[in-house]
Design a protein around this motif. Structure first.
Motif, mmCIF file in Angstrom:
data_model
loop_
_atom_site.group_PDB
_atom_site.id
_atom_site.type_symbol
_atom_site.label_atom_id
_atom_site.label_comp_id
_atom_site.label_asym_id
_atom_site.label_seq_id
_atom_site.Cartn_x
_atom_site.Cartn_y
_atom_site.Cartn_z
ATOM 1 N N THR A 56 13.414 13.517 -18.474
ATOM 2 C CA THR A 56 13.003 14.912 -18.527
ATOM 3 C C THR A 56 13.704 15.665 -19.654
ATOM 4 O OG1 THR A 56 14.747 15.562 -16.971
ATOM 5 C CG2 THR A 56 12.615 14.911 -16.049
ATOM 6 N N SER A 57 13.027 16.694 -20.149
ATOM 7 C CA SER A 57 13.582 17.544 -21.202
ATOM 8 C C SER A 57 12.907 18.912 -21.146
ATOM 9 C CB SER A 57 13.378 16.911 -22.581
ATOM 10 O OG SER A 57 13.869 17.757 -23.607
ATOM 11 N N ASP A 58 13.689 19.977 -21.136
ATOM 12 C CA ASP A 58 13.158 21.346 -21.126
ATOM 13 C C ASP A 58 12.195 21.588 -19.974
ATOM 14 O OD1 ASP A 58 14.592 22.018 -23.444
ATOM 15 O OD2 ASP A 58 12.995 21.216 -24.730
ATOM 16 N N GLY A 59 12.512 21.031 -18.805
ATOM 17 C CA GLY A 59 11.694 21.278 -17.621
ATOM 18 C C GLY A 59 10.365 20.552 -17.593
ATOM 19 N N ARG A 60 10.214 19.518 -18.427
ATOM 20 C CA ARG A 60 8.941 18.805 -18.450
ATOM 21 C C ARG A 60 9.142 17.353 -18.864
ATOM 22 N NH1 ARG A 60 5.959 18.729 -23.367
ATOM 23 N NH2 ARG A 60 4.057 19.337 -22.284
ATOM 24 N N PHE A 61 8.088 16.580 -18.769
ATOM 25 C CA PHE A 61 8.057 15.204 -19.265
ATOM 26 C C PHE A 61 6.606 14.847 -19.540
ATOM 27 C CE2 PHE A 61 7.794 14.910 -14.642
ATOM 28 C CZ PHE A 61 6.662 14.137 -14.470
ATOM 29 N N VAL A 62 6.409 13.811 -20.344
ATOM 30 C CA VAL A 62 5.058 13.351 -20.683
ATOM 31 C C VAL A 62 5.026 11.823 -20.633
ATOM 32 C CG1 VAL A 62 3.218 13.299 -22.400
ATOM 33 C CG2 VAL A 62 4.636 15.353 -22.170
ATOM 34 N N LEU A 63 4.019 11.301 -19.962
ATOM 35 C CA LEU A 63 3.779 9.860 -19.920
ATOM 36 C C LEU A 63 2.370 9.608 -20.445
ATOM 37 C CD1 LEU A 63 5.176 9.176 -16.341
ATOM 38 C CD2 LEU A 63 6.157 8.241 -18.434
ATOM 39 N N THR A 64 2.214 8.600 -21.272
ATOM 40 C CA THR A 64 0.890 8.265 -21.794
ATOM 41 C C THR A 64 0.633 6.771 -21.627
ATOM 42 O OG1 THR A 64 1.738 7.910 -24.040
ATOM 43 C CG2 THR A 64 0.934 10.121 -23.494
ATOM 44 N N GLY A 65 -0.621 6.423 -21.472
ATOM 45 C CA GLY A 65 -0.977 5.019 -21.320
ATOM 46 C C GLY A 65 -2.466 4.873 -21.100
ATOM 47 N N LYS A 66 -2.865 3.727 -20.605
ATOM 48 C CA LYS A 66 -4.280 3.431 -20.400
ATOM 49 C C LYS A 66 -4.439 2.622 -19.123
ATOM 50 C CE LYS A 66 -8.232 1.175 -22.665
ATOM 51 N NZ LYS A 66 -8.669 0.455 -23.886
ATOM 52 N N VAL A 67 -5.457 2.955 -18.331
ATOM 53 C CA VAL A 67 -5.766 2.195 -17.124
ATOM 54 C C VAL A 67 -7.236 1.768 -17.179
ATOM 55 C CG1 VAL A 67 -4.013 3.202 -15.621
ATOM 56 C CG2 VAL A 67 -6.215 4.358 -15.881
ATOM 57 N N ASP A 68 -7.521 0.603 -16.628
ATOM 58 C CA ASP A 68 -8.895 0.108 -16.627
ATOM 59 C C ASP A 68 -9.744 0.815 -15.573
ATOM 60 O OD1 ASP A 68 -8.358 -1.726 -18.653
ATOM 61 O OD2 ASP A 68 -7.623 -3.215 -17.211
ATOM 62 N N ASP A 69 -9.089 1.281 -14.515
ATOM 63 C CA ASP A 69 -9.761 2.034 -13.462
ATOM 64 C C ASP A 69 -8.733 2.972 -12.828
ATOM 65 O OD1 ASP A 69 -8.414 0.449 -11.180
ATOM 66 O OD2 ASP A 69 -9.446 -1.115 -12.309
ATOM 67 N N PRO A 70 -9.165 4.015 -12.129
ATOM 68 C CA PRO A 70 -8.217 4.951 -11.515
ATOM 69 C C PRO A 70 -7.229 4.224 -10.601
ATOM 70 C CG PRO A 70 -10.421 5.866 -11.457
ATOM 71 C CD PRO A 70 -10.569 4.442 -11.914
ATOM 72 N N ARG A 71 -5.959 4.631 -10.688
ATOM 73 C CA ARG A 71 -4.902 3.997 -9.896
ATOM 74 C C ARG A 71 -4.196 5.039 -9.033
ATOM 75 N NH1 ARG A 71 -3.431 -0.765 -12.713
ATOM 76 N NH2 ARG A 71 -5.376 -1.564 -13.602
ATOM 77 N N PHE A 72 -3.959 4.690 -7.784
ATOM 78 C CA PHE A 72 -3.178 5.550 -6.908
ATOM 79 C C PHE A 72 -1.709 5.245 -7.188
ATOM 80 C CE2 PHE A 72 -1.309 6.593 -2.685
ATOM 81 C CZ PHE A 72 -1.649 7.942 -2.683
ATOM 82 N N CYS A 73 -1.003 6.224 -7.722
ATOM 83 C CA CYS A 73 0.363 6.003 -8.183
ATOM 84 C C CYS A 73 1.364 6.924 -7.495
ATOM 85 C CB CYS A 73 0.458 6.227 -9.691
ATOM 86 S SG CYS A 73 -0.499 5.055 -10.674
ATOM 87 N N SER A 74 2.606 6.530 -7.597
ATOM 88 C CA SER A 74 3.712 7.331 -7.091
ATOM 89 C C SER A 74 4.604 7.708 -8.267
ATOM 90 C CB SER A 74 4.511 6.523 -6.054
ATOM 91 O OG SER A 74 5.652 7.240 -5.641
ATOM 92 N N LEU A 75 4.794 9.006 -8.457
ATOM 93 C CA LEU A 75 5.660 9.507 -9.515
ATOM 94 C C LEU A 75 7.003 9.857 -8.886
ATOM 95 C CD1 LEU A 75 5.460 10.328 -12.600
ATOM 96 C CD2 LEU A 75 5.153 12.657 -11.766
ATOM 97 N N GLU A 76 8.057 9.209 -9.333
ATOM 98 C CA GLU A 76 9.377 9.411 -8.742
ATOM 99 C C GLU A 76 10.344 9.981 -9.774
ATOM 100 O OE1 GLU A 76 10.550 5.661 -7.183
ATOM 101 O OE2 GLU A 76 8.885 5.549 -5.749
ATOM 102 N N ILE A 77 11.001 11.076 -9.409
ATOM 103 C CA ILE A 77 11.958 11.735 -10.297
ATOM 104 C C ILE A 77 13.321 11.727 -9.617
ATOM 105 C CG2 ILE A 77 12.445 13.809 -11.648
ATOM 106 C CD1 ILE A 77 9.540 14.679 -11.131
ATOM 107 N N GLU A 78 14.302 11.159 -10.291
ATOM 108 C CA GLU A 78 15.629 11.080 -9.689
ATOM 109 C C GLU A 78 16.201 12.489 -9.497
ATOM 110 O OE1 GLU A 78 18.990 9.604 -11.780
ATOM 111 O OE2 GLU A 78 18.312 10.330 -13.730
ATOM 112 N N ARG A 79 17.108 12.602 -8.549
ATOM 113 C CA ARG A 79 17.782 13.872 -8.322
ATOM 114 C C ARG A 79 19.296 13.653 -8.369
ATOM 115 N NH1 ARG A 79 16.048 16.494 -3.308
ATOM 116 N NH2 ARG A 79 14.441 14.980 -2.815
#
Length: 264
Positions: A56-79
């Motif tokens: 993270t930086s300045d209250g945000r983050f960016v992830l980019t990539g490619k998927v062949d079909d929609p994926r149910f994902c879990s986004l985890e941010i450490e505390r």
């Protein structure tokens, strides 16, 4: 002419790059500390796989990539909190689109962020808004069950009045559970071409004993054949094969247990 030819090739290449499908997942959480690790994990029915990570930086983050079909994902941010070691988590349907997650950092714990830009997420949210009132009733009844029967049963106290209350609450829970399953089946039938339906079907197979093997196979048969190419399809098919063995109407399978003396 040669220069014009090279220019045309360059423009075509640039256009191809622009049209190349990919996702951009942007998290904007005001107040979020810098340098926190962020992990994106793809759920494949109990087998979570790390897809990407950043900081993270300045209250945000960016992830980019490619998927062949929609994926149910879990986004985890450490505390960085000695009292809580587990990460802040947001489930999100990732597809090749510009997806944004927003929420004040202090308000984010589990699925508290607003998610925009994902069509699959919109469909998923609409479905769970539909069953949320029933799920809330079910959870409240579980609390009643523990209060009226469970706590006494755990203590080895069995009285007819406790048992009667416990059975009545369990019957009401079963009725609500059935109504939730009906809504889930209706969703699958109404959205046969969506990967979201595979997720919902997986939930049905995991928690329902109401269907016969033929009914379960028929429900999966309503899905569009194109979904067989989805990454999660083999896992759901495997679930269906396991479900057949314990489906409603199937012969009970013998099993052995060991008694207090160690005898089978």
């Amino acid at each position: 002419m040669k220069n014009l030819g090279w220019l045309a090739v360059a423009l075509l290449s640039l256009a191809a790059c622009k049209e190349d499908p990919h996702y951009t997942l942007t998290g904007e959480f005001p107040g979020m500390p810098d340098g926190l690790k962020v992990y994106l994990r793809s759920e494949r029915l109990g087998d979570e796989r790390s897809v990407d990570s950043t900081v993270t930086s300045d209250g945000r983050f960016v992830l980019t990539g490619k998927v062949d079909d929609p994926r149910f994902c879990s986004l985890e941010i450490e505390r960085r909190d000695a009292r809580k070691s587990y990460p802040k988590t947001q489930e999100v349907w990732v597809e090749n689109a510009d997806i944004r997650l927003t929420c004040p950092w202090d308000s984010l714990e589990y699925n508290d962020a607003a998610v925009t830009g994902s069509v699959s997420q919109d469909l998923f949210d609409a479905h769970y808004r539909n069953i949320e009132p029933l799920q809330k009733q079910y959870n409240e009844l579980y609390g009643d069950y523990m209060m009226e029967y469970g706590q006494y049963a755990y203590a080895g106290i069995f009285k007819p009045e406790y048992t009667a209350k416990g059975l009545e609450i369990a019957r009401r829970q079963r009725e609500i559970h059935h109504r939730i399953r009906v809504l889930e089946k209706e969703f699958v039938k109404a959205n046969p071409a969506s990967v979201v339906s595979l997720k919902v079907l997986s939930d049905i197979l995991r928690s329902s004993g109401e269907m016969t093997a033929e009914e379960a196979e028929g429900l999966m048969g309503t899905l569009d054949s194109a979904l067989q190419q989805a990454a999660v399809y083999p896992a759901v098919k495997k679930q269906l094969e396991a479900y057949r063995k314990t489906a409603k109407g199937e012969k009970f399978m013998d099993f052995s247990v060991v008694d207090a003396d160690g005898k089978e």
